[in-house]
Design a protein around this motif. Sequence first.
Motif, PDB file in Angstrom:
ATOM      1  N   ASP A 210     -28.027 -77.895 -42.084  1.00 45.73           N
ATOM      2  CA  ASP A 210     -28.318 -78.571 -43.414  1.00 45.73           C
ATOM      3  C   ASP A 210     -26.665 -78.831 -43.877  1.00 45.73           C
ATOM      4  N   GLN A 211     -26.795 -80.032 -44.750  1.00 50.74           N
ATOM      5  CA  GLN A 211     -25.316 -80.422 -45.214  1.00 50.74           C
ATOM      6  C   GLN A 211     -24.978 -79.607 -46.195  1.00 50.74           C
ATOM      7  N   SER A 212     -25.799 -78.902 -46.946  1.00 52.69           N
ATOM      8  CA  SER A 212     -25.524 -78.047 -47.913  1.00 52.69           C
ATOM      9  C   SER A 212     -24.724 -76.878 -47.555  1.00 52.69           C
ATOM     10  N   VAL A 213     -24.988 -76.265 -46.385  1.00 42.21           N
ATOM     11  CA  VAL A 213     -24.551 -75.283 -45.635  1.00 42.21           C
ATOM     12  C   VAL A 213     -22.716 -75.736 -45.172  1.00 42.21           C
ATOM     13  N   ILE A 214     -23.143 -77.049 -44.341  1.00 37.51           N
ATOM     14  CA  ILE A 214     -21.785 -77.213 -43.857  1.00 37.51           C
ATOM     15  C   ILE A 214     -20.536 -77.617 -44.765  1.00 37.51           C
ATOM     16  N   LYS A 215     -21.097 -78.218 -45.973  1.00 34.86           N
ATOM     17  CA  LYS A 215     -20.213 -78.454 -47.116  1.00 34.86           C
ATOM     18  C   LYS A 215     -19.667 -77.344 -47.850  1.00 34.86           C
ATOM     19  N   PHE A 216     -20.578 -76.386 -48.285  1.00 28.71           N
ATOM     20  CA  PHE A 216     -20.329 -75.270 -49.038  1.00 28.71           C
ATOM     21  C   PHE A 216     -20.143 -74.094 -48.700  1.00 28.71           C
ATOM     22  N   GLU A 217     -21.046 -73.716 -47.727  1.00 29.50           N
ATOM     23  CA  GLU A 217     -20.590 -72.156 -47.311  1.00 29.50           C
ATOM     24  C   GLU A 217     -19.513 -72.148 -46.574  1.00 29.50           C
ATOM     25  N   PRO A 218     -18.842 -70.931 -46.819  1.00 30.09           N
ATOM     26  CA  PRO A 218     -17.584 -70.654 -45.841  1.00 30.09           C
ATOM     27  C   PRO A 218     -17.718 -70.447 -44.588  1.00 30.09           C
ATOM     28  N   ASP A 219     -16.835 -71.463 -43.777  1.00 33.95           N
ATOM     29  CA  ASP A 219     -16.730 -71.327 -42.356  1.00 33.95           C
ATOM     30  C   ASP A 219     -16.484 -69.926 -41.706  1.00 33.95           C
ATOM     31  N   LEU A 220     -15.884 -69.160 -42.288  1.00 36.89           N
ATOM     32  CA  LEU A 220     -15.318 -67.875 -41.976  1.00 36.89           C
ATOM     33  C   LEU A 220     -16.497 -67.200 -41.787  1.00 36.89           C
ATOM     34  N   ALA A 221     -17.504 -66.992 -42.560  1.00 34.30           N
ATOM     35  CA  ALA A 221     -18.615 -66.282 -42.572  1.00 34.30           C
ATOM     36  C   ALA A 221     -19.783 -66.901 -41.628  1.00 34.30           C
ATOM     37  N   LEU A 222     -19.576 -68.062 -41.128  1.00 36.79           N
ATOM     38  CA  LEU A 222     -20.565 -68.715 -40.437  1.00 36.79           C
ATOM     39  C   LEU A 222     -20.376 -68.599 -39.094  1.00 36.79           C
ATOM     40  N   TYR A 223     -19.234 -69.081 -38.628  1.00 38.40           N
ATOM     41  CA  TYR A 223     -19.059 -69.658 -37.181  1.00 38.40           C
ATOM     42  C   TYR A 223     -18.411 -68.620 -36.193  1.00 38.40           C
ATOM     43  N   GLY A 224     -18.860 -68.219 -35.257  1.00 38.22           N
ATOM     44  CA  GLY A 224     -18.336 -67.396 -34.046  1.00 38.22           C
ATOM     45  C   GLY A 224     -17.841 -67.957 -32.892  1.00 38.22           C
ATOM     46  N   LYS A 225     -16.672 -67.800 -32.212  1.00 39.75           N
ATOM     47  CA  LYS A 225     -16.070 -68.078 -30.990  1.00 39.75           C
ATOM     48  C   LYS A 225     -17.074 -67.909 -29.872  1.00 39.75           C
ATOM     49  N   ASP A 226     -16.991 -68.452 -28.788  1.00 39.58           N
ATOM     50  CA  ASP A 226     -17.810 -68.158 -27.570  1.00 39.58           C
ATOM     51  C   ASP A 226     -19.202 -68.189 -27.715  1.00 39.58           C
ATOM     52  N   ASN A 227     -19.665 -69.271 -28.234  1.00 38.26           N
ATOM     53  CA  ASN A 227     -21.143 -69.564 -28.561  1.00 38.26           C
ATOM     54  C   ASN A 227     -21.810 -68.513 -29.708  1.00 38.26           C
ATOM     55  N   GLY A 228     -20.782 -68.210 -30.373  1.00 39.11           N
ATOM     56  CA  GLY A 228     -21.171 -67.456 -31.507  1.00 39.11           C
ATOM     57  C   GLY A 228     -21.275 -65.786 -31.078  1.00 39.11           C
ATOM     58  N   LEU A 229     -20.732 -65.706 -30.058  1.00 37.70           N
ATOM     59  CA  LEU A 229     -20.971 -64.046 -29.648  1.00 37.70           C
ATOM     60  C   LEU A 229     -19.663 -63.376 -29.648  1.00 37.70           C
ATOM     61  N   GLU A 230     -18.620 -64.151 -30.362  1.00 37.67           N
ATOM     62  CA  GLU A 230     -17.349 -63.402 -30.315  1.00 37.67           C
ATOM     63  C   GLU A 230     -17.482 -62.036 -30.992  1.00 37.67           C
ATOM     64  N   PHE A 231     -17.879 -61.792 -32.229  1.00 35.68           N
ATOM     65  CA  PHE A 231     -17.896 -60.523 -33.162  1.00 35.68           C
ATOM     66  C   PHE A 231     -18.972 -59.510 -32.257  1.00 35.68           C
ATOM     67  N   TYR A 232     -19.818 -59.711 -31.588  1.00 38.57           N
ATOM     68  CA  TYR A 232     -20.710 -58.830 -30.749  1.00 38.57           C
ATOM     69  C   TYR A 232     -19.790 -58.161 -29.704  1.00 38.57           C
ATOM     70  N   GLU A 233     -18.922 -59.064 -28.935  1.00 33.96           N
ATOM     71  CA  GLU A 233     -18.096 -58.689 -27.898  1.00 33.96           C
ATOM     72  C   GLU A 233     -17.295 -57.635 -28.640  1.00 33.96           C
ATOM     73  N   ASN A 234     -16.682 -58.005 -29.741  1.00 37.31           N
ATOM     74  CA  ASN A 234     -15.532 -57.203 -30.273  1.00 37.31           C
ATOM     75  C   ASN A 234     -16.089 -56.078 -30.996  1.00 37.31           C
ATOM     76  N   ILE A 235     -17.090 -55.993 -31.714  1.00 34.49           N
ATOM     77  CA  ILE A 235     -17.832 -54.781 -32.129  1.00 34.49           C
ATOM     78  C   ILE A 235     -18.499 -53.818 -31.155  1.00 34.49           C
ATOM     79  N   THR A 236     -18.926 -54.375 -30.136  1.00 34.26           N
ATOM     80  CA  THR A 236     -19.424 -53.302 -29.260  1.00 34.26           C
ATOM     81  C   THR A 236     -18.247 -52.822 -28.287  1.00 34.26           C
ATOM     82  N   GLN A 237     -17.112 -53.486 -28.235  1.00 27.68           N
ATOM     83  CA  GLN A 237     -15.920 -52.761 -27.408  1.00 27.68           C
ATOM     84  C   GLN A 237     -15.374 -51.685 -28.236  1.00 27.68           C
ATOM     85  N   GLN A 238     -15.632 -51.616 -29.824  1.00 29.90           N
ATOM     86  CA  GLN A 238     -14.892 -50.669 -30.580  1.00 29.90           C
ATOM     87  C   GLN A 238     -15.844 -49.575 -31.150  1.00 29.90           C
ATOM     88  N   ILE A 239     -17.273 -49.732 -31.266  1.00 36.26           N
ATOM     89  CA  ILE A 239     -18.093 -49.152 -31.949  1.00 36.26           C
ATOM     90  C   ILE A 239     -17.950 -47.623 -31.703  1.00 36.26           C
TER      91      ILE A 239
END
Length: 293
Positions: A210-239
């Motif tokens: 939705d345009q409201s998400v694209i225009k106003f919500e923070p990219d930093l909290a929305l998008y992850g690299k590697d098809n959105g899986l970046e943070f799952y890789e990082n967290i599982t490697q350290q948890i």
Amino acid sequence: MTKLKSWSKFKVEKLSYSNALKRAFSMLKSQNKFPEDAQYLMEELSGFNYTQLQLHRNEEVPNDIMHKFRDGLMRLGMDEPVQYILGYAYFMNRNFSVNENVLIPRNDTEEMVQQIIDDHPKKNLSICDIGTGSGIIAITLGIEFPEDDILATDISKEALQVAQLNADNYQTNNVFFKQSDLFKKIDPQKFDVVVSNPPYIAEDEKKDMDQSVIKFEPDLALYGKDNGLEFYENITQQIDNYLSDDGILYMEFGFRQKNAIKAIFRDNLPNYVVEFHKDISGNYRYLKAKKEM
């Protein structure tokens, strides 16, 4: 020209609640926006619920409410989310301040937090909320379990300012905030619960949003690299360095990501048992994982 005339009429006319909403619905529909946002805006500004608005529908809207309603409609017309216009959103029946530095709370996150509450044993816990945003998860758990110690982190200083405002509002003295990129600035320690709603949207999914998400919500909290899986890789490697032996990890994820995340846990945490849970719509949306005993 018609659209401009309609807006200008809002500035000079005295309108009943019913007529103000009819005018707003017509305007938003003509711009392919969501008319229900105008209904929600009016309910929040007036303090009336839907039934009460019907009872008062023929009454004139007070000037101060009409001024805010008109301003809000203009912002809705530019795709701004109604929660940012109001400055707050609801999460598990509580009111939390939000702005463009934090995500708007979603129902999917409520279901994960309810699971944590339901799983909570009768003892004091240490909890870590990774990527806290507006603080809704940490503060909700802090309210529910005032004897728990809760550390909430976020990479964004601006998001943490919103979270601290919400914590102050609810006087959750057991919730502490720290600016950190995942675990980087967390002192070595073990938590009974680690919870995260990380950025999990792939960049190529932006076109479907939705345009409201694209225009106003923070990219930093929305998008992850590697098809959105970046943070799952990082967290599982350290948890393993931060979760106690009988601790539980809870994570929200996108409804298309279950199989990919299952593979990540298999590769990075083969000694963990992972349960995938569905949301109310029947989609897998969050997980709980713990070491196999």
